[in-house]
Write an enzyme that holds these catalytic residues in place. Sequence first.
Site, PDB file in Angstrom:
ATOM      1  N   ASP A  10       1.215   2.557   3.566  1.00 26.67           N
ATOM      2  CA  ASP A  10       0.007   3.653   3.305  1.00 26.67           C
ATOM      3  C   ASP A  10       1.260   4.947   3.044  1.00 26.67           C
ATOM      4  O   ASP A  10       0.505   6.177   3.364  1.00 26.67           O
ATOM      5  CB  ASP A  10      -0.921   3.954   4.096  1.00 26.67           C
ATOM      6  CG  ASP A  10      -2.023   4.986   3.500  1.00 26.67           C
ATOM      7  OD1 ASP A  10      -1.962   5.293   2.195  1.00 26.67           O
ATOM      8  OD2 ASP A  10      -2.944   5.156   4.047  1.00 26.67           O
ATOM      9  N   HIS A  50       0.822  -1.314   0.136  1.00 26.25           N
ATOM     10  CA  HIS A  50      -0.238  -0.007  -0.010  1.00 26.25           C
ATOM     11  C   HIS A  50       0.798   1.400   0.046  1.00 26.25           C
ATOM     12  O   HIS A  50       1.285   1.652   0.992  1.00 26.25           O
ATOM     13  CB  HIS A  50      -0.788   0.082   1.105  1.00 26.25           C
ATOM     14  CG  HIS A  50      -2.136   1.054   1.260  1.00 26.25           C
ATOM     15  ND1 HIS A  50      -3.464   0.766   1.834  1.00 26.25           N
ATOM     16  CD2 HIS A  50      -2.215   2.342   0.694  1.00 26.25           C
ATOM     17  CE1 HIS A  50      -3.926   1.912   1.689  1.00 26.25           C
ATOM     18  NE2 HIS A  50      -3.353   2.838   0.873  1.00 26.25           N
ATOM     19  N   HIS A  77       3.041  14.346   0.563  1.00 28.63           N
ATOM     20  CA  HIS A  77       2.401  15.571   0.213  1.00 28.63           C
ATOM     21  C   HIS A  77       3.154  16.670   0.041  1.00 28.63           C
ATOM     22  O   HIS A  77       4.071  16.830   1.065  1.00 28.63           O
ATOM     23  CB  HIS A  77       1.153  15.646   1.135  1.00 28.63           C
ATOM     24  CG  HIS A  77      -0.105  15.066   0.869  1.00 28.63           C
ATOM     25  ND1 HIS A  77      -0.703  14.839  -0.257  1.00 28.63           N
ATOM     26  CD2 HIS A  77      -0.940  13.845   1.569  1.00 28.63           C
ATOM     27  CE1 HIS A  77      -1.905  13.727  -0.094  1.00 28.63           C
ATOM     28  NE2 HIS A  77      -1.495  13.103   0.905  1.00 28.63           N
ATOM     29  N   HIS A 127     -10.932   0.891   0.374  1.00 28.32           N
ATOM     30  CA  HIS A 127     -10.443   1.745   1.534  1.00 28.32           C
ATOM     31  C   HIS A 127     -12.295   1.970   2.213  1.00 28.32           C
ATOM     32  O   HIS A 127     -13.145   2.415   1.624  1.00 28.32           O
ATOM     33  CB  HIS A 127     -10.208   3.104   0.765  1.00 28.32           C
ATOM     34  CG  HIS A 127     -10.340   4.422   1.508  1.00 28.32           C
ATOM     35  ND1 HIS A 127      -8.981   5.170   1.637  1.00 28.32           N
ATOM     36  CD2 HIS A 127     -11.176   4.966   2.255  1.00 28.32           C
ATOM     37  CE1 HIS A 127      -9.344   6.124   2.768  1.00 28.32           C
ATOM     38  NE2 HIS A 127     -10.721   6.062   2.964  1.00 28.32           N
ATOM     39  N   LEU A 131       2.832   6.813  -4.894  1.00 26.19           N
ATOM     40  CA  LEU A 131       4.185   7.210  -5.426  1.00 26.19           C
ATOM     41  C   LEU A 131       3.985   8.615  -6.208  1.00 26.19           C
ATOM     42  O   LEU A 131       4.824   9.126  -6.527  1.00 26.19           O
ATOM     43  CB  LEU A 131       4.869   6.346  -6.546  1.00 26.19           C
ATOM     44  CG  LEU A 131       5.291   5.081  -5.870  1.00 26.19           C
ATOM     45  CD1 LEU A 131       5.874   3.925  -6.872  1.00 26.19           C
ATOM     46  CD2 LEU A 131       6.494   5.252  -4.859  1.00 26.19           C
ATOM     47  N   ASP A 160      -8.421   3.220  -3.638  1.00 23.85           N
ATOM     48  CA  ASP A 160      -7.876   3.884  -2.569  1.00 23.85           C
ATOM     49  C   ASP A 160      -7.953   5.340  -1.975  1.00 23.85           C
ATOM     50  O   ASP A 160      -7.431   6.020  -3.268  1.00 23.85           O
ATOM     51  CB  ASP A 160      -6.546   3.252  -1.979  1.00 23.85           C
ATOM     52  CG  ASP A 160      -5.935   3.748  -0.657  1.00 23.85           C
ATOM     53  OD1 ASP A 160      -6.630   3.594   0.407  1.00 23.85           O
ATOM     54  OD2 ASP A 160      -4.882   4.708  -0.791  1.00 23.85           O
ATOM     55  N   ASN A 207      -6.206   9.288   6.791  1.00 25.83           N
ATOM     56  CA  ASN A 207      -7.283   8.768   6.524  1.00 25.83           C
ATOM     57  C   ASN A 207      -7.085   7.327   6.402  1.00 25.83           C
ATOM     58  O   ASN A 207      -6.617   6.945   5.401  1.00 25.83           O
ATOM     59  CB  ASN A 207      -7.835   9.532   5.149  1.00 25.83           C
ATOM     60  CG  ASN A 207      -9.117   9.362   4.853  1.00 25.83           C
ATOM     61  OD1 ASN A 207      -9.834   9.190   5.764  1.00 25.83           O
ATOM     62  ND2 ASN A 207      -9.635   9.546   3.664  1.00 25.83           N
TER      63      ASN A 207
HETATM   64  O1  DOR Z   1      -4.113   9.173   4.318  1.00 22.71           O
HETATM   65  C1  DOR Z   1      -4.356   8.860   3.499  1.00 22.71           C
HETATM   66  N1  DOR Z   1      -3.750   9.430   2.268  1.00 22.71           N
HETATM   67  N2  DOR Z   1      -5.266   7.975   3.036  1.00 22.71           N
HETATM   68  C2  DOR Z   1      -5.589   7.367   2.015  1.00 22.71           C
HETATM   69  O2  DOR Z   1      -6.522   6.394   1.906  1.00 22.71           O
HETATM   70  C3  DOR Z   1      -5.046   8.025   0.855  1.00 22.71           C
HETATM   71  C4  DOR Z   1      -3.674   8.894   1.031  1.00 22.71           C
HETATM   72  C5  DOR Z   1      -3.185   9.661   0.149  1.00 22.71           C
HETATM   73  O3  DOR Z   1      -3.447   9.146  -1.245  1.00 22.71           O
HETATM   74  O4  DOR Z   1      -2.817  10.778   0.240  1.00 22.71           O
END
Ligand code: DOR
Length: 426
Positions: free
Chosen positions: A308, A63, A312, A182, A66, A155, A281
């Site tokens: 996960d 999970h 960002h 998800h 990228l 997801d 999330n």
């Molecule tokens: O915290 C999360 N970020 N949960 C997710 O399910 C998606 C992910 C994201 O793509 O940033």
Amino acid sequence: MRILVANGTVVCPVQNINEKKDVIIENDIISSIEKPGSVPSAGFDRVIDASSMVVAPGLVDMHTHLREPGHEGAETIATGTRSAASGGFTSIAAMPNTNPVNDNPYVTSFIKTKAKEEGVIKVYPIGAITVNIDGKELAEIGEMHNAGIIAVSDDGNCVMDSYVMRKAMDYCKQFGLPVIDHCEDMNLKGQGVMNDGYYSMKLGLRGIPAVSEDIMVARDVALCHHTGCRTHIAHVSSKGSVRFIRDAKQDGIPVTAEVTPHHLFLTEEAVAGYNPSTKVNPPLRTDEDIEALIQGLKKGIIDVIATDHAPHSIEKKDIEFQLAKSGMIGFETALPLCLELVRKKHVKMPELIKLMSANPAKILGIQGGSLEKGTCADIVIFDQDREWTYTEDAIVSKSKNSPFIGKTLKGKVLYTVCSGRIVYEA
Ligand code: DOR
């Protein structure tokens, strides 16, 4: 290329090995495992003295995000795979919520080609369940299967329409593809940004009740039972979810589940400083949920630990809590954090390695998770006792959104070998 990994504690759950051994790598293959000290070092291109180290199958992360194509400011296949390699991973599965979304064979092929050209470890694309992951129309699953996806998932979003989910499962069953969900009822979630409870009230933030997850896990278990399609529950965070998965497994329903290190090691209390890195999330929950997750791991209810990894950019993350994107990076902290499960005697080392390699590989139907003679030389070598401080400067990922920055971690990856090549060396 011939590499000798000498005198390490070899942990291979598949072969039931947990003792000192020498490992010989020839080109991309593990050519043999011998008694320690029995192999002369002459003739090797590289000799790694692993005396105080654990030698285990390369970790497999089912999970990850990228971000390429589309969000290269946060991560690329090149930077993401380097970050993963530094965390001991040799295979990772990439979620489809890129831009464009991986909902067609062209994006699948792009990711595979890029990963081959620029990645340092193996990347397996996950295709979307629905077009643009908006939950309405099934994506080109058959075409993506031909192009090389190893699972499907929306997801980031939950497939709310049970009819659409049922069709996806019916379809995926024909290809033997697992459906990864998800689980989050978007109506119950509403505008929530953290776990619903004491802290959400105290901090003045809207809450996401655990039942929003539980209810969708229950629905997926029912659909899994109905269709017979292998169904995997992503990032389980609540006690209720663990209960539904436990009951399903007892009934022989083909459901599997994963938990993230952050849901195991942080509670909602971590949000108290409004650090956007703690916004994930599903949200960080309570001590009671963590206890259920650990019991889930111990009893085989939860099969996998997956990061996960969700990078960002600063612009999207380092802002007001309510507005910040959800997610934290996870490749580089996963193993040291999870070694705490071994130190606390919740699981033994071979079990931890299995949760982080053999089990996810099996669910995805990919190679990995074993050090058997003749298998591909995907190996992690780590010092389980070495302490180090996780600093922002040392982060390999392009993004820095981690609440663990500044923390002293115990357990350090020293080498990662992928297909017989040393792709990371501390
Ligand atoms: O915290 C999360 N970020 N949960 C997710 O399910 C998606 C992910 C994201 O793509 O940033």
